[in-house]
Design an enzyme around this catalytic site. Structure first.
Site, PDB file in Angstrom:
ATOM      1  N   LYS A  34      -6.771   2.186   7.187  1.00 32.67           N
ATOM      2  CA  LYS A  34      -6.471   0.807   7.593  1.00 32.67           C
ATOM      3  C   LYS A  34      -4.975   0.550   7.725  1.00 32.67           C
ATOM      4  O   LYS A  34      -4.579  -0.489   8.260  1.00 32.67           O
ATOM      5  CB  LYS A  34      -7.084  -0.186   6.602  1.00 32.67           C
ATOM      6  CG  LYS A  34      -8.593  -0.290   6.720  1.00 32.67           C
ATOM      7  CD  LYS A  34      -9.150  -1.353   5.774  1.00 32.67           C
ATOM      8  CE  LYS A  34     -10.654  -1.515   5.927  1.00 32.67           C
ATOM      9  NZ  LYS A  34     -11.207  -2.517   5.010  1.00 32.67           N
TER      10      LYS A  34
ATOM     11  N   HIS B  68     -18.500   5.210   6.087  1.00 32.49           N
ATOM     12  CA  HIS B  68     -19.196   4.235   6.941  1.00 32.49           C
ATOM     13  C   HIS B  68     -20.330   4.862   7.749  1.00 32.49           C
ATOM     14  O   HIS B  68     -20.913   4.207   8.616  1.00 32.49           O
ATOM     15  CB  HIS B  68     -18.207   3.539   7.879  1.00 32.49           C
ATOM     16  CG  HIS B  68     -17.363   2.509   7.192  1.00 32.49           C
ATOM     17  ND1 HIS B  68     -17.893   1.378   6.601  1.00 32.49           N
ATOM     18  CD2 HIS B  68     -16.019   2.449   6.977  1.00 32.49           C
ATOM     19  CE1 HIS B  68     -16.913   0.655   6.071  1.00 32.49           C
ATOM     20  NE2 HIS B  68     -15.771   1.289   6.282  1.00 32.49           N
TER      21      HIS B  68
ATOM     22  N   HIS C 230     -10.097   5.625   0.181  1.00 35.58           N
ATOM     23  CA  HIS C 230     -11.192   5.420   1.141  1.00 35.58           C
ATOM     24  C   HIS C 230     -10.779   4.580   2.348  1.00 35.58           C
ATOM     25  O   HIS C 230     -11.267   4.788   3.451  1.00 35.58           O
ATOM     26  CB  HIS C 230     -12.405   4.787   0.446  1.00 35.58           C
ATOM     27  CG  HIS C 230     -12.241   3.347   0.074  1.00 35.58           C
ATOM     28  ND1 HIS C 230     -11.580   2.942  -1.061  1.00 35.58           N
ATOM     29  CD2 HIS C 230     -12.657   2.213   0.689  1.00 35.58           C
ATOM     30  CE1 HIS C 230     -11.605   1.625  -1.140  1.00 35.58           C
ATOM     31  NE2 HIS C 230     -12.252   1.144  -0.088  1.00 35.58           N
TER      32      HIS C 230
END
Length: 277
Positions: free
Chosen positions: A144, A194, A140
């Protein structure tokens, strides 16, 4: 001699096996007919014997064909499992690499993955889709990896400019995973977790049922675990506080149906006991 071997190696195995089958079948037909003609003088008995011989041939070749097909299917299944195992090993390596950079909570990824799967099962999601959800949940935050360390590991709240960069990580996840066909069905969570039910989320501002179900389930589990975890800028919340917050956000941040199933599931399970170590 050497050239003969090379020519032999160039003949496909299926062609060899088919040729051998035709030769053996032809020999069987010719000699079995001659044998039966010698054994049975009566035309009626000869006809019955030939019929029985034909059925025997059909049965024998059917058994042979089944054995060969079963062997090939088993080999294909073993290859598929080995390939999936290698993919999953690579996936876990990616997650571990991210954890080495972003380790603000212990075992967050695995906890949220497990909880997401529990909720998905309770909602009747099938086994195949559960596997896609598992992979998506593990990956998920893979986007990043593209976020600079000074933002990702900042010991405090991000400023507006830093949030602009941080909010690019779902898009980075999509760009990273979209070219991997094996993970295409697992993209919903990394790309959409998100997004918010009321359309105020990111990166695309999806709303309601436009958000994939897997991402809607994951969003609740992710916030649940995050709020129960200590962060550099705040203490972990109490479970009752988190439950109240999630209920308040039903219809805004979260899918009300998911919240309606999630709260009883959490309240009646050991998941309320959250370890921060």
């Amino acid at each position: 001699m050497e050239s003969a071997k090379k020519r032999d190696l160039g003949v496909p195995v299926p062609f060899k096996l088919t040729s051998l089958y035709v030769i053996i079948g032809g020999i069987w037909i010719v000699f079995s007919d001659q044998l039966l003609a010698a054994l049975f003088v009566d035309p009626n008995l000869l006809t019955r014997a030939q019929t029985a011989k034909g059925w025997f041939y059909v049965l024998a070749t059917a058994i042979l064909l089944y054995t060969l097909i079963q062997r090939d299917f088993s080999a294909l299944e073993n290859s598929r499992r080995a390939l999936e195992h290698n993919y999953d090993a690579t996936l876990k390596s990616w997650v571990h690499a991210l954890d080495l950079r972003d380790h603000e909570t212990s075992n967050h990824t695995q906890r949220v993955c497990d909880l997401t799967l529990r909720v998905a099962r309770a909602m009747g999601v099938g086994a195949t889709e559960l596997e896609h959800i598992r992979r998506g949940a593990l990956l998920h935050d893979i986007g990043k990896i593209g976020v600079p360390d000074h933002i990702l590991r900042k010991p405090g709240k991000l400023d507006d400019a830093e949030w602009i960069i941080m909010r690019q990580h779902p898009t980075m996840a999509y760009q990273t995973l979209a070219g991997i066909s094996f993970l295409n069905a697992a993209l919903d969570i990394p790309y959409c977790h998100h997004e918010k039910w009321d359309g105020t989320g990111y990166p695309r501002g999806l709303r309601g049922d436009q958000i994939p179900l897997a991402a809607r389930i994951f969003a609740v589990a992710d916030v649940w675990d995050a709020l129960l975890s200590n962060r550099p800028y705040r203490r972990a919340w109490e479970p009752d506080q988190v439950i109240e917050y999630i209920q308040d956000q039903a219809g805004a941040h979260f899918d009300p149906k998911v919240v309606g199933l999630f709260i009883p599931l959490i309240s009646n399970s050991e998941a309320v006991i959250h370890l921060n170590s």
